[in-house]
Design an enzyme around this catalytic site. Structure first.
Site, PDB file in Angstrom:
ATOM      1  CG  ASP A  45      37.038 155.886 -55.183  1.00  0.00           C
ATOM      2  OD1 ASP A  45      37.878 156.823 -55.349  1.00  0.00           O
ATOM      3  OD2 ASP A  45      35.847 156.093 -55.725  1.00  0.00           O
ATOM      4  CB  SER A  46      42.629 156.567 -55.690  1.00  0.00           C
ATOM      5  OG  SER A  46      42.939 156.751 -54.488  1.00  0.00           O
ATOM      6  CG  ASP A  84      36.544 157.667 -51.696  1.00  0.00           C
ATOM      7  OD1 ASP A  84      35.599 158.594 -51.466  1.00  0.00           O
ATOM      8  OD2 ASP A  84      37.034 157.784 -52.604  1.00  0.00           O
ATOM      9  CE  LYS A 114      37.047 161.349 -51.076  1.00  0.00           C
ATOM     10  NZ  LYS A 114      36.250 161.057 -52.400  1.00  0.00           N
ATOM     11  CD  GLU A 116      33.894 160.538 -56.694  1.00  0.00           C
ATOM     12  OE1 GLU A 116      33.379 160.662 -57.611  1.00  0.00           O
ATOM     13  OE2 GLU A 116      35.034 160.023 -56.466  1.00  0.00           O
ATOM     14  CD  GLU A 183      40.014 164.705 -57.901  1.00  0.00           C
ATOM     15  OE1 GLU A 183      39.342 164.232 -57.257  1.00  0.00           O
ATOM     16  OE2 GLU A 183      40.682 164.007 -58.853  1.00  0.00           O
TER      17      GLU A 183
HETATM   18  O1  KIV Z   1      40.028 158.268 -53.901  1.00  0.00           O
HETATM   19  C1  KIV Z   1      40.980 159.334 -53.768  1.00  0.00           C
HETATM   20  O2  KIV Z   1      42.038 159.077 -53.655  1.00  0.00           O
HETATM   21  C2  KIV Z   1      40.184 160.641 -53.415  1.00  0.00           C
HETATM   22  C3  KIV Z   1      41.155 161.616 -53.580  1.00  0.00           C
HETATM   23  C4  KIV Z   1      41.575 161.857 -54.710  1.00  0.00           C
HETATM   24  C5  KIV Z   1      40.736 162.849 -52.925  1.00  0.00           C
HETATM   25  O3  KIV Z   1      39.018 160.688 -53.789  1.00  0.00           O
END
Ligand code: KIV
Length: 275
Positions: A45-46, A84, A114, A116, A183
């Protein structure tokens, strides 16, 4: 490896070889990362920050994430692709979370998701795993809820918060996560967690002792210049190369050096005469 990497392959890396993971959000970069032999590609989600120019990862939802995940899975032949789960796609209730996790697998073709850490993380993770979807956990600095952690800061620097992170890690392993992102935690805490778990840990700003490492690809390529966290190593400044190529194009157009006959098409003289 000639075939697709599986969750079992990632588990088998523990204590044998380091795991590599990078982010990708589109076809060209996913294709290059895959060809370079990276084990896991995260459609992170970055994307909100490094591609869409937004301030927070909480500003992207399922529509954006599935759009990018589909582009990535079209390109990838070998790496395990992890989608994500965006903010609010798994916080409402376990049923909604399972539905959204399934969309990453069935609509976008991802191999795993993934999520969080948050208050009801264990319950939700367990439900998703029960529906036969592989889950990667993520603890420490969790950007979607960074405001609750006092901002973008290293987590687990005192014994109490460190103990809480160890508990979260062991609980996520217990409910069935196949790996865990750590992280922004101190390297020695990451070492303790890595030694305690049977599943691999993948660190970002978590030091050398993790079972693997992940970076945001745009950071390592120098393609994102708004800010660079301390844990990022920039392997190339590709922004400079791109800027130079664009300036060359601009100058050649202005000075009539591009296009040349080699980049142009012709028409026979006799056809021209008819015009
Ligand atoms: O969204 C992302 O890029 C991440 C990584 C920093 C692990 O969650």
């Amino acid at each position: 490896m000639d075939r697709k990497i599986t969750v079992e392959d990632i588990l088998a890396c523990k204590n044998k070889r380091k795991i590599t993971m990078l982010t990708a959000y589109d076809y060209p970069l996913a294709s290059l990362i895959d060809k370079a032999g990276i084990n896991i590609i995260l459609v992170g989600d970055s994307v909100a920050n490094v591609v869409l120019g937004l301030n927070s990862t909480t500003e992207v939802g399922m529509t954006e994430m599935l759009h990018h995940a589909k582009a990535v899975t079209r390109a990838v032949k070998h790496a395990l692709v992890v989608g994500d789960m965006p903010y609010e796609s798994y916080q409402l209730n376990p049923q909604e979370s399972v539905k959204n996790a399934k969309r990453f697998i069935e609509e976008a073709g991802c191999d795993a998701v993934k999520l969080e850490w948050f208050d009801r993380c264990l319950e939700v993770t367990e439900e998703i795993i029960k529906s036969k979807i592989a889950v990667m956990g993520h603890i420490g600095l969790t950007p979607q809820t960074a405001d609750k952690l006092g901002g973008f800061k290293v987590q687990g620097r005192d014994a109490e918060t460190a103990r809480r992170l160890i508990e979260q890690a062991t609980a996520l392993e217990r409910v069935g996560c196949f790996s865990l992102v750590l992280e922004c935690v101190p390297d020695k805490l990451a070492q303790i967690i890595t030694r305690k778990l049977r599943i691999p840990t993948i660190g970002i700003g978590a030091g050398i002792y993790c079972d693997g490492q992940v970076l945001v690809t745009h950071d390592l390529l120098g393609l994102f210049e708004r800010f660079t966290p301390k844990f990022v190593k920039r392997y190339i400044n590709i922004s400079e190369l791109i800027t130079r190529a664009i300036q060359d194009f601009k100058n050649e157009v202005i000075n009539e050096k591009f296009p040349t006959p080699a980049h142009s098409f012709t028409i026979k003289e006799e056809e021209l005469r008819k015009l």
